[in-house]
Design an enzyme around this catalytic site. Structure first.
Site: not given
Ligand SMILES: Nc1ncnc2c1ncn2[C@@H]1O[C@H](COP(=O)(O)O)[C@@H](O)[C@H]1OP(=O)(O)O
Ligand SMILES: [Mg+2]
Ligand SMILES: [Mg+2]
Ligand SMILES: [Mg+2]
Length: 304
Positions: A47, A118
């Site tokens: 990241d 991530t």
């Molecule tokens: N509660 C949360 N806290 C942090 N990031 C979140 C959360 N919910 C969703 N996300 C971000 O939105 C994306 C899609 O949600 P999900 O994978 O749960 O469907 C996640 O991969 C994450 O992005 P990232 O991985 O870039 O931090």
């Molecule tokens: Mg994130």
């Molecule tokens: Mg991200």
């Protein structure tokens, strides 16, 4: 070439570079996991390095454009080997839609998610991971680039690993094709690592025949585009602007729709609050049907 085309052309090259960084970090085995806000909000070396690659590369070429990335800058000296300044020829040869030809630097915000998914990346669900670069003009998502670094990773040694997709609203999308989902059932995709009662209640209300619980906002919009799911339903606030800008633009360029769970368009101007507090709904068709099925209790709890 007009600014929007140059931005997309640069972003395609930069997203490919960032995708290679994501693979290199995984191969190194040194993920360098940091908890940002508990065990479901992680950051890894991938990241951090991919964010540096994207933000540094774009800001040097477009110093007057606002660029907002998910991760905080590390404060360390920039690794020059992470920079990418080539422009994709494939993008430069298209004709920019009329309404985007005279966009100025100050009208643009670029939303960067260096690694979407991530949590899944750290658990080895590698095809859930994408690199997202979205271009917003006057608060609307108008262009997007998605690199999926591990596309095809289960397809065997002969297959090319990774792909890059891009699109501009009013022009179309490249590197990805719209495929129609099965007509005889309803498949809904949602989070696998950020679920809660609101998510579960809203999914149940859609009466799905199948639920795909997978990681990444970019990945789930790709499932909708490629006909693996009819709808992406996320009725809770965790998704941010950098999660949705690029996928929304590509989906929209191919004729689909992405809104909050009330049907409101998402805003992307520079001063907007980062969380998509109204949730996310992405579909190709029957968008209004999904909106109408959304329980009132969920709507009351997930306000824009
Ligand atoms: N509660 C949360 N806290 C942090 N990031 C979140 C959360 N919910 C969703 N996300 C971000 O939105 C994306 C899609 O949600 P999900 O994978 O749960 O469907 C996640 O991969 C994450 O992005 P990232 O991985 O870039 O931090
Ligand atoms: Mg994130
Ligand atoms: Mg991200
Ligand atoms: Mg994300």
């Amino acid at each position: 070439a007009p600014l929007v085309l140059r931005l997309v052309a640069a972003s395609v090259s930069v997203a490919e570079k960032a995708g290679a960084i994501v693979r290199n970090v995984f191969n190194s085995g040194e993920l360098g996991v940091v908890e940002k806000d508990g065990k479901n909000d992680l950051q890894t070396q991938a990241d951090r390095s991919a964010q540096e690659c994207i933000v540094q590369s774009l800001s040097r070429q477009f110093p007057k454009v606002t660029i907002i990335g998910e991760e905080e800058p590390t404060g360390e000296t920039v690794d020059e080997s992470h920079l990418e300044t080539r422009l994709s020829e494939e993008v430069l040869k298209v004709v920019c839609p009329q309404n985007l030809q005279s966009v100025k630097d100050e009208d643009v915000v670029v939303w960067v998610d260096p690694l979407d998914g991530t949590k899944e990346y750290t658990e080895g669900f590698l095809d859930h991971v994408t690199v997202l670069i979205g271009v917003a003009v006057n608060g609307k998502a108008v262009a997007g680039v998605i690199n999926q670094p591990y596309y095809n990773y289960k397809a065997g040694p002969g297959a090319t690993l990774g792909r890059t997709m891009w699109g501009i609203v009013g022009l179309g999308a490249f590197g990805v094709e719209r495929l129609v989902p099965p007509a005889d059932k309803r498949i809904v995709t949602t989070t696998r690592s950020h679920s809660n009662k609101l998510v579960t209640e809203s999914i149940e209300a859609m009466q799905p025949d199948e639920v795909l619980r997978v990681g990444g906002a970019g990945h789930k919009v790709l499932l909708v585009i490629e006909g693996k799911a009819h709808a992406y339903v996320f009725a809770t606030p965790g998704c941010k602007k950098w999660d949705t800008c690029a996928p929304e633009a590509i989906l929209h360029a191919l004729g689909g729709r992405l809104t909050d769970i009330h049907g409101n368009a998402l805003q992307y101007h520079r001063d907007v609050k980062h969380p998509n507090t109204g949730g996310v709904l992405a579909t190709y068709s029957d968008h209004d049907w999904y909106l109408s099925r959304m329980p009132e209790s969920v709507k009351a709890a997930v306000k824009p």
